[in-house]
Write a protein that holds these residues in place. Structure first.
Motif, PDB file in Angstrom:
ATOM      1  N   THR A  22       6.190   1.202  16.453  1.00 33.66           N
ATOM      2  CA  THR A  22       7.565   1.591  16.120  1.00 33.66           C
ATOM      3  C   THR A  22       8.382   1.857  17.386  1.00 33.66           C
ATOM      4  OG1 THR A  22       6.814   3.879  15.835  1.00 33.66           O
ATOM      5  CG2 THR A  22       7.008   2.523  13.850  1.00 33.66           C
ATOM      6  N   LYS A  29      16.177  -2.213  20.448  1.00 34.33           N
ATOM      7  CA  LYS A  29      17.231  -2.206  19.424  1.00 34.33           C
ATOM      8  C   LYS A  29      18.598  -2.633  19.947  1.00 34.33           C
ATOM      9  CE  LYS A  29      18.134   2.792  19.865  1.00 34.33           C
ATOM     10  NZ  LYS A  29      19.458   2.678  20.490  1.00 34.33           N
ATOM     11  N   SER A 173      10.935  -3.859  10.444  1.00 36.07           N
ATOM     12  CA  SER A 173      10.803  -2.404  10.554  1.00 36.07           C
ATOM     13  C   SER A 173       9.834  -1.807   9.535  1.00 36.07           C
ATOM     14  CB  SER A 173      12.162  -1.734  10.406  1.00 36.07           C
ATOM     15  OG  SER A 173      13.040  -2.141  11.428  1.00 36.07           O
TER      16      SER A 173
END
Length: 338
Positions: A22, A29, A173
């Motif tokens: 993660t 991003k 995600s």
């Protein structure tokens, strides 16, 4: 943990590794790139190159399951000083060096700059980061402080995030979060299993075999054993090895132990070959350990198998009384090259 041997606490690095999945997405991003590419060339060496090998497995699986949301992307690995011809046409060039100072990768990056090719850098600093910042090349900055071979989760997820932003693949995600959660739940059992397998490998030469689809996982197991346990190990893939390598065990010149990484999604004939090969080699006093991957989820297949390999190589290092972190031979070679 034996702190006298594991002086840099690699055990903790392995325990923390699921969280890289993660974190890697989060680190990438803000990276935005044009989407006019249909292939990826990943320039990287050693541990920094490993994520590209598993990326091929995952992207192929995504496309096969949902071709509407996932592009068919060719992934090429560049493990040398110059870019391949494919890097010059409709390709996104990714330059991966955890240290940022890998000379082969920097050489390829300089070539891309001269040719004005689309490029992205991934590193924890070093010259690669400096070059990217100087030339306005998008850069994913990774946390520093671990060995490159221990940073695969960062690299893998960062690249997925970049591809998703370019609308080449579906948003990863949810799948990444689920994979991380499951790895965290499995990690204790995998550690125990890895310690048991390491005892079987002590004073043996490990041979890691997998199907062609999962060849990269066998290669990474081999590499982790080399670097962590400081001992030779070899890998190959079915069915090709049945046409050549297995004949070499007619006259084994050492003590070997075979590890078969298997998955029920492998071709039925490949699974049959694995069984028969194990029986043939057993007659040459080569013991076999079979690792059955989770066949229901590709991310779990990949990362739980790699996590087990981490533990095997870690505990094999302890069996040999070797600190698993440093790679003195590699550093010695680098010094002599300068």
């Amino acid at each position: 943990m034996d702190q006298k041997i594991d002086q840099e606490n690699m055990r903790q690095v392995i325990l923390d590794s699921p969280s890289q999945l993660t974190q890697g997405l989060a680190l990438a991003k803000d990276i935005k790139i044009p989407s006019n590419f249909n292939s990826i060339v990943i320039s990287g060496m050693g541990g920094s190159a490993l994520p590209g090998d598993i990326l091929k497995i995952y992207l192929d699986d995504l496309f096969q399951k949902n071709s509407d949301q996932n592009s068919h992307l060719t992934v090429l690995q560049n493990r040398t000083y110059a870019l391949p011809a494919e890097a010059y046409k409709n390709s996104l060039n990714i330059f991966a060096s955890y240290s940022g100072n890998t000379e082969e990768t920097l050489s390829s990056l300089e070539e891309a700059l001269k040719a004005k090719l689309p490029a992205i850098g991934i590193s924890s600093g070093g010259k690669l980061a400096e070059i990217c910042q100087k030339n306005n090349i998008p850069l994913v900055s990774l946390p520093a402080g671990i060995q490159p071979r221990c940073a695969s989760g960062y690299f893998f997820s960062a690249i997925l995030g970049i591809l998703a932003k370019a609308e080449k693949i579906e948003n990863p995600s949810e799948n990444i979060a689920q994979a991380q959660k499951k790895l965290s739940e499995q990690i204790s059992d995998l550690e125990k299993q890895g310690a048991e397998i390491a005892k079987k490998l002590f004073e043996k030469i490990p041979i890691i075999y997998a199907s062609e689809k999962f060849r990269a996982l066998a290669m990474i197991w081999k590499i982790k054993i080399n670097e962590n346990a400081k001992t030779p190990a070899f890998y190959n893939s079915y069915p090709e090895l049945n046409h050549n390598e297995m004949v070499g065990f007619t006259l084994p010149q050492g003590k070997f132990h075979l590890i078969n990484l298997t998955n029920q999604t492998d071709h039925p004939q490949t699974l049959k070959r694995i069984n028969i090969t194990s029986e043939i080699l057993a007659k040459k006093n080569i013991q076999n350990t079979r690792i059955e991957m989770n066949s229901s989820n590709i991310l779990d297949s990949i990362f739980s198998t790699l996590l087990l390999g981490d533990w095997v190589s870690y505990y094999l290092a302890l069996e040999y009384g070797q600190d698993p972190t440093p790679v003195a031979m590699v550093e010695n070679l680098k010094q002599q090259l300068t």
